[in-house]
Motif scaffolding. Structure first.
Motif, PDB file in Angstrom:
ATOM      1  N   GLU A  57       0.847  -1.240  -0.039  1.00  0.00           N
ATOM      2  CA  GLU A  57       0.124  -0.056  -0.014  1.00  0.00           C
ATOM      3  C   GLU A  57       0.851   1.367   0.121  1.00  0.00           C
ATOM      4  O   GLU A  57       0.636   1.867  -0.833  1.00  0.00           O
ATOM      5  CB  GLU A  57      -0.784  -0.029   1.209  1.00  0.00           C
ATOM      6  CG  GLU A  57      -1.804   1.171   1.144  1.00  0.00           C
ATOM      7  CD  GLU A  57      -3.074   1.190   2.209  1.00  0.00           C
ATOM      8  OE1 GLU A  57      -3.516   2.236   2.497  1.00  0.00           O
ATOM      9  OE2 GLU A  57      -3.335   0.126   2.783  1.00  0.00           O
ATOM     10  N   ALA A  58       2.020   1.077   0.827  1.00  0.00           N
ATOM     11  CA  ALA A  58       2.776   2.457   0.747  1.00  0.00           C
ATOM     12  C   ALA A  58       3.479   2.691  -0.696  1.00  0.00           C
ATOM     13  O   ALA A  58       3.687   3.692  -1.035  1.00  0.00           O
ATOM     14  CB  ALA A  58       4.145   1.993   1.810  1.00  0.00           C
ATOM     15  N   LEU A  59       3.911   1.578  -1.241  1.00  0.00           N
ATOM     16  CA  LEU A  59       4.224   1.671  -2.807  1.00  0.00           C
ATOM     17  C   LEU A  59       3.446   2.074  -3.683  1.00  0.00           C
ATOM     18  O   LEU A  59       3.835   3.081  -4.358  1.00  0.00           O
ATOM     19  CB  LEU A  59       4.841   0.069  -3.053  1.00  0.00           C
ATOM     20  CG  LEU A  59       5.766   0.405  -4.607  1.00  0.00           C
ATOM     21  CD1 LEU A  59       6.714   1.353  -4.715  1.00  0.00           C
ATOM     22  CD2 LEU A  59       6.229  -1.150  -4.789  1.00  0.00           C
ATOM     23  N   ARG A  60       2.291   1.658  -3.461  1.00  0.00           N
ATOM     24  CA  ARG A  60       1.003   2.072  -4.430  1.00  0.00           C
ATOM     25  C   ARG A  60       1.038   3.769  -4.364  1.00  0.00           C
ATOM     26  O   ARG A  60       0.822   4.418  -4.950  1.00  0.00           O
ATOM     27  CB  ARG A  60      -0.067   1.212  -4.135  1.00  0.00           C
ATOM     28  CG  ARG A  60      -1.414   1.434  -5.000  1.00  0.00           C
ATOM     29  CD  ARG A  60      -2.485   0.554  -4.741  1.00  0.00           C
ATOM     30  NE  ARG A  60      -1.920  -0.741  -4.680  1.00  0.00           N
ATOM     31  CZ  ARG A  60      -1.962  -1.791  -3.766  1.00  0.00           C
ATOM     32  NH1 ARG A  60      -1.883  -1.148  -2.597  1.00  0.00           N
ATOM     33  NH2 ARG A  60      -1.366  -2.960  -4.002  1.00  0.00           N
ATOM     34  N   ARG A  61       0.790   4.099  -2.894  1.00  0.00           N
ATOM     35  CA  ARG A  61       0.470   5.501  -2.594  1.00  0.00           C
ATOM     36  C   ARG A  61       1.723   6.462  -2.995  1.00  0.00           C
ATOM     37  O   ARG A  61       1.599   7.315  -3.695  1.00  0.00           O
ATOM     38  CB  ARG A  61       0.327   5.587  -1.125  1.00  0.00           C
ATOM     39  CG  ARG A  61       0.441   7.267  -0.731  1.00  0.00           C
ATOM     40  CD  ARG A  61      -0.791   7.845  -0.397  1.00  0.00           C
ATOM     41  NE  ARG A  61      -0.157   9.146   0.309  1.00  0.00           N
ATOM     42  CZ  ARG A  61      -0.202   8.983   1.829  1.00  0.00           C
ATOM     43  NH1 ARG A  61      -0.727   8.326   2.529  1.00  0.00           N
ATOM     44  NH2 ARG A  61      -0.146  10.426   2.375  1.00  0.00           N
ATOM     45  N   TYR A  62       3.214   5.948  -2.744  1.00  0.00           N
ATOM     46  CA  TYR A  62       4.233   6.663  -3.107  1.00  0.00           C
ATOM     47  C   TYR A  62       4.113   6.821  -4.656  1.00  0.00           C
ATOM     48  O   TYR A  62       4.555   8.014  -5.238  1.00  0.00           O
ATOM     49  CB  TYR A  62       5.432   5.884  -2.649  1.00  0.00           C
ATOM     50  CG  TYR A  62       6.775   6.786  -3.318  1.00  0.00           C
ATOM     51  CD1 TYR A  62       7.219   7.713  -2.303  1.00  0.00           C
ATOM     52  CD2 TYR A  62       7.424   6.435  -4.289  1.00  0.00           C
ATOM     53  CE1 TYR A  62       8.396   8.240  -2.557  1.00  0.00           C
ATOM     54  CE2 TYR A  62       8.522   7.057  -4.629  1.00  0.00           C
ATOM     55  CZ  TYR A  62       8.916   7.945  -3.914  1.00  0.00           C
ATOM     56  OH  TYR A  62      10.021   8.840  -4.403  1.00  0.00           O
ATOM     57  N   ASN A  63       3.941   5.615  -5.386  1.00  0.00           N
ATOM     58  CA  ASN A  63       4.150   5.925  -6.810  1.00  0.00           C
ATOM     59  C   ASN A  63       3.126   6.861  -7.321  1.00  0.00           C
ATOM     60  O   ASN A  63       3.165   7.543  -8.292  1.00  0.00           O
ATOM     61  CB  ASN A  63       3.724   4.591  -7.623  1.00  0.00           C
ATOM     62  CG  ASN A  63       5.098   3.480  -7.321  1.00  0.00           C
ATOM     63  OD1 ASN A  63       5.951   4.112  -7.219  1.00  0.00           O
ATOM     64  ND2 ASN A  63       4.781   2.381  -7.775  1.00  0.00           N
TER      65      ASN A  63
END
Length: 192
Positions: A57-63
């Motif tokens: 989820e962090a990677l999705r939001r960061y991207n």
């Protein structure tokens, strides 16, 4: 009756992004996350699931956030050349505290490569969106005369993506804003 959450979910996720960016997935412990997010273990599991689910989820939001920023710079009310310059120079002009933080997207690629299908799917999607936007801007720039008429669009897209990634790694290694800006301008010269 469900208990009211005693923390801001977006703030907690933002803190997790910073920890994962600084230490990578493997280098981050659940305790590191809980301390940074200022939540209890149970709150983390109830809200985000396990460490891996939180990372995805962090990677999705960061991207999403990173792409939104780059695309806003690329597609502002400016020429193609100015848009690409704005995207590259905006990154170079970030505050030192932010510039020294690793890009979670680049970190994910370096840490996982192609070994994790879910991570690869997220990084591939971000790369596709960026490449598509760069392609549109480059084609418009060729049409307007900003860029060389014989410019290989596909190669230019890959080059600019690699340049941005390289700038992120260089920033993490301590490159100054002046150095990063010089890299951005050198990349722009290659399109002429």
């Amino acid at each position: 009756m469900a208990r009211h959450k005693e923390f801001d979910r977006d703030e907690a996720l933002g803190a997790a992004i910073r920890v994962f960016s600084d230490h990578g997935y493997e280098g981050t412990s659940t305790d590191d996350l809980l301390k940074a997010m200022k939540i209890s273990r149970q709150s983390m599991y109830d809200t985000f699931g396990d460490k891996r689910s939180l990372y995805l989820e962090a990677l999705r939001r960061y991207n999403a956030d990173s792409l939104a920023s780059i695309l806003a710079d690329l597609k502002g009310d400016r020429s193609a050349c100015q848009g690409i310059e704005a995207a590259l120079v905006a990154f170079a002009a970030r505050p030192a505290s932010e510039a020294s933080r690793c890009c979670l997207g680049v970190s994910a690629i370096c840490e996982f490569g192609r070994a994790d299908a879910e991570v690869a799917t997220l990084t591939d999607e971000a790369s596709r969106i960026l490449a598509s936007s760069l392609e549109s801007v480059i084609k418009a720039g060729i049409g307007s005369g900003d860029f060389a008429a014989d410019l290989d669009v596909t190669s230019a897209v890959y080059f600019l993506g690699a340049t941005l990634s390289g700038m992120k790694v260089s920033a993490r290694n301590g490159a100054s804003p002046a150095t990063l800006t010089a890299i951005a301008h050198m990349a722009l010269k290659s399109l002429s």
